[in-house]
Design a protein around this motif. Structure first.
Motif, mmCIF file in Angstrom:
data_model
loop_
_atom_site.group_PDB
_atom_site.id
_atom_site.type_symbol
_atom_site.label_atom_id
_atom_site.label_comp_id
_atom_site.label_asym_id
_atom_site.label_seq_id
_atom_site.Cartn_x
_atom_site.Cartn_y
_atom_site.Cartn_z
ATOM 1 N N ASN A 152 0.781 -1.235 0.000
ATOM 2 C CA ASN A 152 0.000 0.000 0.000
ATOM 3 C C ASN A 152 0.812 1.286 0.000
ATOM 4 N N GLU A 153 2.101 1.179 -0.290
ATOM 5 C CA GLU A 153 2.886 2.407 -0.369
ATOM 6 C C GLU A 153 3.845 2.406 -1.547
ATOM 7 N N TRP A 154 4.008 3.583 -2.102
ATOM 8 C CA TRP A 154 4.914 3.759 -3.228
ATOM 9 C C TRP A 154 5.885 4.903 -2.923
ATOM 10 N N ALA A 155 7.059 4.809 -3.500
ATOM 11 C CA ALA A 155 7.987 5.929 -3.486
ATOM 12 C C ALA A 155 8.262 6.293 -4.935
ATOM 13 N N VAL A 156 7.931 7.510 -5.318
ATOM 14 C CA VAL A 156 8.080 7.940 -6.708
ATOM 15 C C VAL A 156 8.948 9.187 -6.760
ATOM 16 N N THR A 157 10.027 9.131 -7.506
ATOM 17 C CA THR A 157 10.876 10.307 -7.632
ATOM 18 C C THR A 157 11.456 10.403 -9.029
ATOM 19 N N ALA A 158 11.941 11.579 -9.349
ATOM 20 C CA ALA A 158 12.710 11.780 -10.567
ATOM 21 C C ALA A 158 14.007 12.426 -10.148
ATOM 22 N N ARG A 159 15.070 12.084 -10.814
ATOM 23 C CA ARG A 159 16.336 12.780 -10.623
ATOM 24 C C ARG A 159 16.856 12.725 -9.194
ATOM 25 N N GLY A 160 16.683 11.588 -8.545
ATOM 26 C CA GLY A 160 17.328 11.389 -7.251
ATOM 27 C C GLY A 160 16.437 11.586 -6.047
ATOM 28 N N PHE A 161 17.006 11.366 -4.873
ATOM 29 C CA PHE A 161 16.318 11.525 -3.591
ATOM 30 C C PHE A 161 15.137 10.584 -3.433
ATOM 31 N N ASN A 162 15.328 9.338 -3.758
ATOM 32 C CA ASN A 162 14.213 8.417 -3.599
ATOM 33 C C ASN A 162 13.997 8.085 -2.131
ATOM 34 N N SER A 163 12.837 8.425 -1.633
ATOM 35 C CA SER A 163 12.491 8.058 -0.267
ATOM 36 C C SER A 163 10.983 7.931 -0.200
ATOM 37 N N GLU A 164 10.501 7.381 0.886
ATOM 38 C CA GLU A 164 9.047 7.244 0.965
ATOM 39 C C GLU A 164 8.379 8.593 1.190
ATOM 40 N N PHE A 165 9.170 9.619 1.386
ATOM 41 C CA PHE A 165 8.568 10.939 1.547
ATOM 42 C C PHE A 165 8.420 11.656 0.225
ATOM 43 N N ASN A 166 9.265 11.334 -0.741
ATOM 44 C CA ASN A 166 9.166 11.954 -2.068
ATOM 45 C C ASN A 166 8.960 13.441 -1.936
ATOM 46 N N ASN A 167 9.716 14.076 -1.076
ATOM 47 C CA ASN A 167 9.319 15.452 -0.769
ATOM 48 C C ASN A 167 9.724 16.480 -1.810
#
Lengths: 181, 709
Positions: free
Chosen positions: B132-147
């Motif tokens: 039930n959780e995804w981490a989506v990022t572009a260009r680095g900083f992959n975390s579950e916060f995707n901030n």
């Protein structure tokens, strides 16, 4: 039992003739363009002879793929064969060639040039057709619109009239009519 | 929208922090890092196995002569709308790295969750953390916060300013009613404001004018997946269109690295509507949704003494999310248009013990666009947003203060100048904002577009963007009992830092798009990003008895505090290739390379995330085997990714993995469609082993029956 057989028949038909199901958007739009040639009357003098072609111009990116060519291939309307002519992006120096078309389909890629294009077509006997939003409001004649999964038409008869084109009432009946204030 | 998941995330941070703190203070060895053992990877199956012989391609769609139909019949035909011409047009003149997922792409993917769809976008790393959780990022900083990615649904921000990130599990909707998803990599702050540092994802739903009639779908899958949805679209009078819809979904658990049931299944129900009114010069959209989600979080029972999750306690987290949005567009003339959008969004988290927390968002945005002198296209706008929360009721207090009402307001100005007609354009713009924690922020950008002809375009951009600290980073105040030494108890704490400044990025980008032939197009983008003041967690140790006092007596032996400690460069290239091999066989390919300097390698993963994997690949093939039968397959591959433990020490890698999906859709009749899909055919694999509560997706098969009337 009767009902069951009818359903079976319908299913068999549907599977045997899948084309009956859905059509590509541009195959339908191509068929409409052909119908416009049938249901629009151009003023006297538009055609040099009874065998002169009706030219459908495509301005900008061609979204039809091969659909338009396939649709009109070998067809004629009242003895006028139908020809397709493709123009690239709008170019002011080629306006005279655009004006030689009977029907001009203005592709969505010409969105930013639309005011200029309609300005260049004003007063000529070219039927303008497009899928650019608010086309009739901008002075265009026929807009391909969409409602649900159906292609619908919106027509500005005023614009056609001022170009001396007569749109058949049959065509007007299936379209939404745009009235300018 | 959905904030409250964040609470779960907060807990997770706390756990992470606490784990890190204990690791330090108790001077335990790093043996704990062993706990993530890579699952054996299954050798890659040949994804070309389904590639058809080009010669065997069936003769395209309908051979019916449509010109024989009457006008009435022609108007009654159902069409498959591709609208690719429109998409391509909007892409060609974009001065940023943009990719559009169309409705056709969605259907051809067989995927059921918005986050999963993003795998087809070059540059995007989509990691399923658990069921039930995804981490989506572009260009680095992959975390579950995707901030560092901003996500919008019809203009409504679903970025949670409270924890800084997005709850992807609350973004499912009827995928059929999504018009397109526009993904812009790179800073979008000049138009969209803060937190659009690494990209903006715009999920755009269809106008209700084109969702008329009944749509019903039902899905059943081998992993305990069930989904059903119903929509009805109608018309009132001449101009008012509407649709109402409902969906219920139930998704099975993933598995643990040892192959056990991870107990992380989830379900959600939603009901919503959208109305569209189209008048001569005005259009008005009104939409709303009510949704309840229930997410199992199995490993919640963290034992501070053994440093283990018992994993046998399943916490039902229930979130409720409601929103209402109104969007009015008025056309003043051919050359000018204004719009006003207002929305309200409320999220409640209802944990099992019925202690609830509430988050409210109110937002109003005004925008005006006009042509000036024929060579300027000017857009300006203003925005006001209030986010208020109430955490006075949770089991353990997380924040000081427990309630907050925070305002963000600002405006932007953007001008696209035509330097040479149809050839050269320069766009300059700036957004100025006042944010709650960091005061005034400015986000400028300059973009140049050169279109030598209608088949080629070249663009370059320089921009600055900021990410503002989240409420967690500023205001969190949480401590947990560590160990007792004699009569004194010592604590480990996670403490907010109210002196944080914004994270800054200065980004240099270039791009090139070309149509090589009419069926082959290429889109290439390159970027070099400098990050400053990246917020990371600092671990501070004190000798017993010398640390700061906790609010309930005793003192800290370790404290975790965010600071703007890191900076460095991330760079890369992203390539997208679309090739229509024949009329009925279409392919798409995406490749991403990411690189970074050494300072980015040791960024703590709690706030900032992991460095990006060096290589990501995505390939897709879609074959119209017959006019009513479609075969699709896709393959997504992610290179090995370094894992950092919560203190920033590199402890290993997440092994590379592939995701292979294969399925077909058969249009049995005009109205009925059957799809069968095999997903994750490569087998179970961990995608986010560095995150807490991670579990592995496993191979599954589902069937879906859809009716459209």
């Amino acid at each position: 039992m009767k009902k069951f057989r009818r359903i079976t028949l319908a299913l068999v038909l549907a599977i045997a003739f899948p084309a009956w199901g859905q059509f590509s958007e541009y195959a339908v739009k191509a068929a409409y363009l052909f119908n416009f040639a049938k249901f629009v009357q151009w003023p006297n003098g538009t055609f040099n002879s009874a065998a002169s072609p009706i030219i459908i111009g495509v301005l900008g990116d061609d979204p039809f793929g091969g659909d338009l060519d396939r649709t009109v291939e070998g067809k004629s309307v009242d003895g006028h064969p139908i020809r397709i002519k493709r123009f690239g992006a709008f170019d002011v120096t080629r306006v005279s060639q655009l004006q030689k078309c009977q029907i001009l389909f203005i592709s969505y890629s010409e969105k930013d040039n639309i005011t200029e294009i309609l300005g260049a077509m004003r007063g000529t006997d070219v039927l303008t057709v497009s899928e650019i939003e608010k086309f009739p409001n901008l002075g265009g004649m026929i807009l391909f619109d969409q409602e649900g999964q159906r292609i619908t038409l919106a027509i500005n008869p005023q614009a056609a009239k001022s170009s001396q084109l007569t749109i058949s009432s049959k065509l007007l009946q299936v379209a939404t009519i745009y009235k300018s204030e | 929208m959905l904030t409250f998941k964040k609470n779960k995330k907060v807990k997770r941070v706390l756990k992470a922090v606490f784990l890190g703190a204990i690791l330090l203070t108790a001077t335990l060895s790093r043996a704990a890092a062993e706990e993530t053992k890579p699952s054996p990877s299954v050798p890659a199956a040949d994804s070309n196995a389904t590639a058809p012989e080009p010669d065997s391609v069936a003769a395209g769609p309908s051979t019916t002569d449509l010109t024989q139909l009457s006008l009435e019949n022609l108007g009654g035909l159902n069409v498959v709308v591709t609208s690719s011409a429109k998409e391509e047009e909007s892409l060609r003149n974009a001065t940023s790295a943009i990719f559009v997922i169309t409705q056709e792409d969605i259907r051809n993917s067989g995927l059921q969750h918005v986050a999963d769809l993003l795998r087809m976008v070059p540059g995007l790393l989509v990691s399923r953390v658990n069921a039930n959780e995804w981490a989506v990022t572009a260009r680095g900083f992959n975390s579950e916060f995707n901030n560092k990615m901003l996500v919008l649904v019809d203009g409504r921000s679903v970025y949670q300013a409270t924890f800084g990130g997005v709850n992807w599990n609350e973004l499912d909707t009827l995928l059929e009613d999504i018009d397109r998803i526009e993904v812009i990599r790179g800073p979008g702050g000049t138009l969209w404001g803060e937190n659009a540092v690494n990209g903006v994802i715009n999920i755009i739903t269809k106008d209700s004018k084109i969702t008329q009639g009944v749509y019903a779908t039902s899905l059943t899958g081998s992993n305990g997946d069930n989904m059903a949805a119903l929509r009805y679209g109608g018309k009132i009078g001449d101009d008012l269109y509407y649709r109402i819809y409902g969906q219920t979904e139930n998704w099975g658990s993933f598995q643990t690295t040892t192959g056990q049931n991870a107990e992380d299944s989830w379900m959600a129900q939603r009901a919503g509507f959208r109305t569209d009114l189209h008048e001569e010069t005005d259009s008005l959209t009104l939409e709303g949704e009510y949704q309840v989600g229930n997410f199992d979080d199995p490993q919640n029972d963290f034992n501070a003494l053994t440093l283990q999750y018992s994993g046998n306690y399943v916490n039902d987290e229930v979130d409720r999310d409601d929103h209402l949005l109104a969007h009015w567009v008025h056309t003043f003339s051919d050359n000018s248009e204004g719009s006003l959008m207002v929305y309200y969004d409320q999220v409640n988290m209802l944990p099992t013990n019925n202690v609830g927390t509430i988050l409210n968002t109110f937002d109003a945005e005004l925008q005006y666009r006009f042509q000036l002198n024929g060579w300027n296209e000017v857009t300006w706008g203003g925005e006001f947003r209030n986010v208020s929360d109430d955490y006075s009721n949770p089991i353990t207090s997380f924040y000081i203060p427990e309630e907050a009402s925070l305002n963000t307001y600002g405006g932007f100005l953007n001008d696209k100048v035509t330097l040479v007609d149809n050839r050269l354009y320069l766009t300059g713009g700036v957004k100025l904002e006042n944010t709650p924690y960091t005061g005034n922020e400015w986000e400028p950008s300059g973009r140049l577009l050169f279109t030598p002809d209608s088949n080629n375009s070249l663009w370059a951009a320089v921009s600055r963007n900021v990410r503002v600290p989240s409420r967690v980073e500023e205001d969190v105040n949480y401590f947990q009992q560590g160990f007792a030494a004699g009569p004194t108890t010592f604590y480990a704490g996670l403490v907010g830092n109210t002196n944080l400044t914004s994270e800054d990025i200065v980004s240099y980008e270039i791009g090139y798009r070309t149509n090589i032939t009419s069926g082959l197009s290429l889109d290439l983008a390159g970027f070099y990003n400098w990050y400053y003041n990246v917020i990371t967690a600092d671990f501070i140790q004190y000798a017993p008895g010398t640390g700061p006092a906790t609010p309930i007596g005793g003192s800290y032996v370790s404290e975790v505090l965010g600071s703007n400690a890191k900076g460095g460069a991330i760079y890369g290239t992203e390539l997208s290739l679309k090739w229509d091999i024949t009329n009925s066989l279409k392919s798409a390919f995406a490749y991403t390379y990411n690189g970074y300097d050494s300072t980015m390698n040791s960024v703590e993963n709690i706030f900032a995330g992991n460095p990006p994997p060096h290589n990501i690949l995505d390939g897709r093939l879609s074959w119209d085997a017959a006019s009513n039968l479609k075969l699709n397959t896709s393959y997504y591959w992610v290179d090995a990714t370094p894992i950092n433990d919560p203190t920033g020490v590199n402890t290993g890698i997440v092994p590379s993995y592939g995701v292979w999906d294969l399925g077909f859709s058969w249009k049995a009749t005009m109205n009925w469609e059957l799809s069968v899909w095999g997903q994750d055919l490569e087998g179970a694999h961990a995608e986010a082993a560095s995150f807490l509560n991670s579990s592995s997706p496993q191979t599954g098969v589902y069937g879906q029956l859809t009716a459209r009337y």
